[in-house]
Scaffold this motif. Sequence first.
Motif, short mmCIF file in Angstrom:
data_model
loop_
_atom_site.label_atom_id
_atom_site.label_comp_id
_atom_site.label_asym_id
_atom_site.label_seq_id
_atom_site.Cartn_x
_atom_site.Cartn_y
_atom_site.Cartn_z
N LEU A 5 0.81 -1.22 0.00
CA LEU A 5 0.00 0.00 0.00
C LEU A 5 0.85 1.27 0.00
CD1 LEU A 5 -2.71 -1.07 2.61
CD2 LEU A 5 -3.02 -0.88 0.14
N SER A 6 2.16 1.11 0.10
CA SER A 6 3.03 2.28 0.26
C SER A 6 3.10 3.14 -1.00
CB SER A 6 4.44 1.83 0.66
OG SER A 6 5.03 1.06 -0.38
N ILE A 7 2.62 2.65 -2.12
CA ILE A 7 2.67 3.42 -3.37
C ILE A 7 1.47 4.34 -3.52
CG2 ILE A 7 4.01 1.63 -4.55
CD1 ILE A 7 1.39 0.80 -5.96
N TYR A 8 0.50 4.26 -2.58
CA TYR A 8 -0.74 5.02 -2.73
C TYR A 8 -0.72 6.30 -1.90
CZ TYR A 8 -2.50 0.77 -4.89
OH TYR A 8 -2.67 -0.32 -5.71
N SER A 9 -1.40 7.32 -2.42
CA SER A 9 -1.54 8.59 -1.71
C SER A 9 -2.64 8.48 -0.68
CB SER A 9 -1.88 9.70 -2.70
OG SER A 9 -3.19 9.49 -3.24
N GLU B 14 -6.65 -5.67 9.11
CA GLU B 14 -7.35 -4.39 9.23
C GLU B 14 -6.35 -3.34 9.69
OE1 GLU B 14 -10.79 -4.65 11.69
OE2 GLU B 14 -11.83 -6.06 10.35
N LEU B 15 -6.21 -2.28 8.89
CA LEU B 15 -5.20 -1.26 9.15
C LEU B 15 -5.83 0.11 9.30
CD1 LEU B 15 -2.64 -2.40 6.41
CD2 LEU B 15 -2.71 -3.12 8.80
N ASP B 16 -5.25 0.92 10.15
CA ASP B 16 -5.65 2.32 10.31
C ASP B 16 -5.21 3.05 9.04
OD1 ASP B 16 -5.84 5.05 10.90
OD2 ASP B 16 -5.34 4.74 13.01
N PRO B 17 -6.14 3.67 8.31
CA PRO B 17 -5.76 4.35 7.05
C PRO B 17 -4.74 5.45 7.24
CG PRO B 17 -8.00 4.93 7.70
CD PRO B 17 -7.59 3.79 8.57
N ARG B 18 -4.63 6.00 8.45
CA ARG B 18 -3.64 7.05 8.69
C ARG B 18 -2.22 6.52 8.70
NH1 ARG B 18 -5.74 9.10 14.30
NH2 ARG B 18 -5.81 6.81 14.49
N THR B 19 -2.08 5.20 8.82
CA THR B 19 -0.74 4.61 8.97
C THR B 19 -0.24 3.93 7.71
OG1 THR B 19 -1.53 2.43 9.73
CG2 THR B 19 -1.32 4.19 11.39
N VAL B 20 -0.97 4.05 6.59
CA VAL B 20 -0.54 3.38 5.36
C VAL B 20 -0.48 4.38 4.21
CG1 VAL B 20 -1.37 1.09 6.00
CG2 VAL B 20 -2.91 2.68 4.86
#
Length: 325
Positions: A278-282, A308-314
């Motif tokens: 997910l690191s390539i996404y804004s 399940e990930l916090d969207p602020r952390t990806v």
Amino acid sequence: MTIGSQIAWDDTVLPFQLDRADIRGRVARLDGALDQILGQHDYPPAIEALVAEAALLTALIGQMIKLRWKLSLQIRGNGAARLIATDYYGPGDDGAPARIRAYASYDADRLDPDMPAFDQIGEGFFAILIDQGPGTLPYQGITPIAGGSLSACAETYFAQSEQLPTRFALSHGRAEGWRAGGVMVQHMPKASPFAQGGGSGDGGLLAADDIVHGDDRENWTRVNLLLDTVDAEELIGPEVQPTDLLIRLFHEEGARVFDARQVRFGCSCSEDKVRNSLSIYSAKDIATMTTDDGVVTADCQFCGAHYELDPRTVGFEAEGAEGRP
């Protein structure tokens, strides 16, 4: 190892060599590993059969290659069975088991219960990918879907891409649990002269008979005739041990066995790998992936793990150092 040795054969691959025929091979047995692969999903019978065959092929082929990291099979078609994917991870340490995983993608509405499983792939390709890890370039070999089975596709791949006559005899079934077993035989590389032009296989592809000549062909034909006598129960076991099977099939071929190798179900997925993907996404892209519950979710197709990930952390705009708030 003596050929009559008694060991536990489930989830193992036994390497052997036929000295008088200049042929090497493997005998594989999968039970618990295959049960775990298929137990992650509720596949229709045709898809289960394709995944079982692909997993068995992967275990056999993976053990034939000096593998430092990963071998993958990918079968892609335009039929109801769109994708069969497998991964085989070589042992990290001496004596450690190899790991195997597999999954399928399919169109349930297009599956025909009266059609053979292989025919539901349609037109497409069979690919073997070898990744030896960081610092190396992955290798990929591709051959068209042909021959009436995944094992026939694999035979065509070795003839066409590697110029190695190869034969598989496979069987699988489900009683109390899934079991699969098979034998792979392959001419030693030095016994395979380079073939020129088209072949005698489907669509002009090369086949084993196009590659072997003279004494090599006689040896290859004889070993294949012997392998033709094997039946499904002998392949699957558990009553017939691989060593006993080799004695029955190839006792006059100078069969020599080596240490059996263990195979286990194993998945390489992790939260870190999800974050990396997910690191390539804004942050804007991540927002479109966020659920109504305020999380970004990801599911592993191989093992069913749910993240399940916090969207602020990806994503590359994640809060804080190393993508943490």
